[in-house]
Design a protein around this motif. Structure first.
Motif, mmCIF file in Angstrom:
data_model
loop_
_atom_site.group_PDB
_atom_site.id
_atom_site.type_symbol
_atom_site.label_atom_id
_atom_site.label_comp_id
_atom_site.label_asym_id
_atom_site.label_seq_id
_atom_site.Cartn_x
_atom_site.Cartn_y
_atom_site.Cartn_z
ATOM 1 N N ASP A 29 -1.768 4.626 9.638
ATOM 2 C CA ASP A 29 -2.855 4.640 10.619
ATOM 3 C C ASP A 29 -3.237 6.059 11.008
ATOM 4 O O ASP A 29 -4.365 6.310 11.407
ATOM 5 N N SER A 30 -2.313 7.007 10.879
ATOM 6 C CA SER A 30 -2.550 8.375 11.309
ATOM 7 C C SER A 30 -3.227 9.227 10.237
ATOM 8 O O SER A 30 -4.285 9.796 10.461
ATOM 9 N N CYS A 31 -2.622 9.305 9.041
ATOM 10 C CA CYS A 31 -3.165 10.188 7.991
ATOM 11 C C CYS A 31 -3.981 9.439 6.940
ATOM 12 O O CYS A 31 -4.670 10.059 6.132
ATOM 13 N N GLY A 32 -3.894 8.108 6.916
ATOM 14 C CA GLY A 32 -4.678 7.314 5.980
ATOM 15 C C GLY A 32 -4.117 7.226 4.575
ATOM 16 O O GLY A 32 -4.693 6.577 3.716
ATOM 17 N N ARG A 33 -2.989 7.863 4.314
ATOM 18 C CA ARG A 33 -2.412 7.826 2.968
ATOM 19 C C ARG A 33 -1.782 6.475 2.693
ATOM 20 O O ARG A 33 -1.376 5.760 3.598
ATOM 21 N N VAL A 34 -1.726 6.143 1.400
ATOM 22 C CA VAL A 34 -1.208 4.857 0.961
ATOM 23 C C VAL A 34 0.174 5.040 0.343
ATOM 24 O O VAL A 34 0.408 5.987 -0.409
ATOM 25 N N VAL A 35 1.094 4.140 0.660
ATOM 26 C CA VAL A 35 2.450 4.153 0.113
ATOM 27 C C VAL A 35 2.632 2.864 -0.684
ATOM 28 O O VAL A 35 2.319 1.776 -0.193
ATOM 29 N N GLU A 36 3.145 2.987 -1.902
ATOM 30 C CA GLU A 36 3.334 1.826 -2.765
ATOM 31 C C GLU A 36 4.598 1.057 -2.398
ATOM 32 O O GLU A 36 5.496 1.574 -1.741
ATOM 33 N N ALA A 37 4.676 -0.182 -2.890
ATOM 34 C CA ALA A 37 5.780 -1.087 -2.560
ATOM 35 C C ALA A 37 7.133 -0.538 -2.987
ATOM 36 O O ALA A 37 8.123 -0.698 -2.259
#
Length: 98
Positions: A29-37
């Protein structure tokens, strides 16, 4: 894994609380980056590891090696013994002066 009561995790990129799962991914929510499963799974596995009790954990996974009277650290689980670096360097200096 650090989580809020609402289930939010700490983002591995910006360290803000607000990593929200969305299917096989999670978005911060803060930086918008995506982390994979797979990264989320690894983070959960790391968070589930027991904390080391002492300052000298053994490579076998035992949380604490015991210091013997001669300064050597001994692992009660696997029997490994480690000589502290300060003792080793002192022995090397003594050998050079002889």
């Amino acid at each position: 894994m650090e989580r809020r009561e609402s289930g939010a995790r700490v983002c591995p990129f910006c360290e803000a609380r607000g990593l929200r799962p969305r299917g096989l991914l999670a978005r911060c929510d803060s930086c918008g980056r995506v982390v994979e499963a797979d990264v989320l799974e690894t983070m959960d596995e790391i968070a589930a590891l027991p904390d080391a009790i002492g300052g000298h954990a053994c490579e076998c996974g035992h949380p604490e090696m015991r210091r013997l009277p001669d300064g050597v650290y001994h692992c009660p689980a696997c029997g490994s013994e480690v000589t502290p670096a300060a003792t080793v360097s002192g022995l090397e200096r003594g050998a050079r002066n002889d």
